[in-house]
Design a protein around this motif. Structure first.
Motif, short mmCIF file in Angstrom:
data_model
loop_
_atom_site.label_atom_id
_atom_site.label_comp_id
_atom_site.label_asym_id
_atom_site.label_seq_id
_atom_site.Cartn_x
_atom_site.Cartn_y
_atom_site.Cartn_z
N ALA A 295 0.78 -1.30 0.08
CA ALA A 295 -0.05 -0.07 0.26
C ALA A 295 0.91 1.34 0.07
N TRP A 305 4.75 -0.78 3.39
CA TRP A 305 3.51 -1.08 4.16
C TRP A 305 2.65 -2.33 3.52
N ALA A 307 -1.13 -4.55 3.48
CA ALA A 307 -2.37 -4.25 4.17
C ALA A 307 -3.44 -4.87 3.48
N HIS A 308 -4.25 -5.59 4.04
CA HIS A 308 -5.41 -6.31 3.52
C HIS A 308 -6.44 -6.47 4.57
N GLN A 334 -8.90 -7.02 11.50
CA GLN A 334 -7.84 -6.05 11.59
C GLN A 334 -6.85 -6.61 12.85
N SER A 365 2.68 -3.16 13.48
CA SER A 365 1.32 -3.40 12.78
C SER A 365 0.94 -1.78 12.87
N ASN A 367 -2.95 0.86 12.15
CA ASN A 367 -4.34 1.16 12.17
C ASN A 367 -4.79 2.22 11.41
N LEU A 371 -6.51 2.63 4.91
CA LEU A 371 -6.00 1.34 4.38
C LEU A 371 -6.69 0.38 4.76
N CYS A 372 -6.42 -0.89 3.96
CA CYS A 372 -7.42 -1.98 4.38
C CYS A 372 -6.87 -2.36 5.78
N THR A 374 -5.81 -5.19 8.07
CA THR A 374 -4.59 -5.60 8.65
C THR A 374 -3.41 -5.06 8.06
N GLN A 375 -2.61 -4.20 8.68
CA GLN A 375 -1.45 -3.50 8.03
C GLN A 375 0.00 -3.83 9.02
N GLU A 377 4.18 -2.66 8.65
CA GLU A 377 5.45 -2.27 8.00
C GLU A 377 6.59 -2.90 8.03
#
Length: 422
Positions: A295, A305, A307-308, A334, A365, A367, A371-372, A374-375, A377
């Protein structure tokens, strides 16, 4: 240890003394048995239903014995590969090198596995790894990947035809209509639906947007897709999940996450390429993969990052239930992914014969609300760099596996004629 491969001892006809042969090879064969090898006479090895056979070169002068054995039995080798084991004594290694060179001149692929002594952990590990690689290739060749609905319209680089998938990687694609999932929603047993929905909520540290009704709906999606897997004998699947959002006002995020936790590779958006990548990672590395979007990225720090809106719950230290990011509907997960070593991969190219690999560390992680759900870095430390994604991307989604596996994956690619992007 379970019998996993056969070992046939090669020696010249002049070496007929069984006591001498035992003195030369006995300790090596005992060590090979410990990793699953099964010594067999040359005359009976090909009659066994064993996927892979190694030839132990006992002494110098064994070249003709190897050539004769390969002429008679080599055609039965599932991948047509000659695998020789050599040791330091009795001119074993020179004989192995000579006969492999001859057969490679004839177009036979092969390799010498060298045991430096009878207690050579690295050499034995290479043999065991080669057996495992072969088992993974067989698993991929027998795998069935369900494609539930067409790939999402935006995946313009992730839509290979079925013939390409089978030729390069082995699996058979099984096209399925999304209507089968819709029909399954209505047939899901209500008691099972409620139990799943309760379990999902009970494990969450937070339930923000999703209602009780939303949770029941995503539980129905899981049961419908689970039935699809059983009915069509699937090893993996990928679902055009945004049609569920548009037409059924629910999401597949929980269903796909739970399937992964149950050992069934499940990908999003009808992305066939990522489904193959996830199946490869699961079979080869033995760990549950995560599929996500790159992302954001920072070339200066070599970080990005991912994310999904879905993640297997077994991979996270905690999770909350949110809405699906793009639509605000249904249930997204999440999750908090633990810091630590990871490996990323992406398959691509017109023939699905290119692979981008990188390893690094999860730093934290996130929030972020844009973004989607669950994130993570990630800082890359080996293999590919984040700038590769800007200059020569193989596609959108990346597959993450925990642990550092760069060299393992590169070795597989080398043995499989796949090109690793540099």
């Amino acid at each position: 240890m379970q019998h996993r491969f056969d070992v046939v001892t090669m020696h010249p006809n002049t070496l007929l003394d069984e006591g001498l042969l035992e003195a030369i090879t006995g300790d090596y064969l005992r060590a090979i048995r410990e990793i699953g090898g099964n010594p067999r006479p040359a005359s009976s090895a090909a009659e066994q239903a064993v996927p892979v056979v190694f030839l132990l070169v006992a002494t110098g002068g064994s070249e003709k014995a190897v050539l004769d054995w390969w002429a008679e039995h080599g055609g039965n080798a599932p991948d047509g590969t000659l695998r020789l084991i050599a040791h330091p004594g009795n001119n074993s290694l020179p004989a192995a090198l000579e006969v492999l060179a001859r057969l490679q001149q004839d177009g036979t692929p092969g390799r010498v596995f060298y045991l430096r002594d009878v207690d050579d952990p690295s050499g034995l590990r290479e043999i065991a790894t080669a057996v495992h690689d072969h088992e993974v290739r067989r698993a991929l060749q027998h795998a069935r990947i369900g494609v539930v609905g067409a790939p999402s319209d935006w995946l313009v680089a992730s839509m290979p035809d079925a013939a390409t998938v089978t030729k390069t990687w082995g699996p058979t694609l099984v096209p399925l209509d999304l209507d089968e999932v819709v029909t399954g929603l209505l047939a899901a047993p209500e008691a099972d639906v409620e139990a799943l929905a309760d379990n999902l909520a009970a494990g969450a540290v937070e339930v923000r947007e999703p209602t009780a009704s939303d949770r029941l709906d995503v539980a129905r999606v899981f049961l419908a897709v689970e039935r699809l897997v059983a009915d069509h004998r699937l090893d993996a699947l990928t679902v055009r999940c945004f049609d569920l959002v548009v037409n059924q006002r629910t999401t597949g995020c929980f269903a796909l996450a739970q399937l992964l936790d149950d050992g069934i590779v499940a990908g999003c958006e009808g992305d066939v390429v990522s489904a193959v990548g996830m199946l490869w990672a699961r079979e080869l590395l033995g760990s549950t993969p995560w599929m996500a979007n790159p992302a954001q990225l920072d070339p200066e720090t070599n970080t990005l990052w991912l994310a999904h809106c879905t993640v297997p719950r077994s991979l996270v230290s905690s999770y909350g239930l949110r809405s699906h990011f793009e639509s605000g509907l249904g249930v997204g997960i999440q999750g908090v992914l633990p810091a630590g070593p990871i490996t990323l991969l992406r398959i691509g190219g017109r023939g699905m014969d290119r692979v981008w690999l990188a390893e690094g560390e999860i730093l934290r992680s996130g929030n972020a609300e844009n973004l989607c759900r669950t994130q993570a870095e990630i800082r890359l430390t080996g293999g590919g760099r984040v700038t590769d994604l800007l200059r020569a991307p193989l596609g959108n989604h990346l597959v993450l596996s925990f642990g550092h596996h760069l060299e393992r994956l590169k070795s597989w690619c080398s043995d499989s004629s796949l090109r690793v992007a540099e």
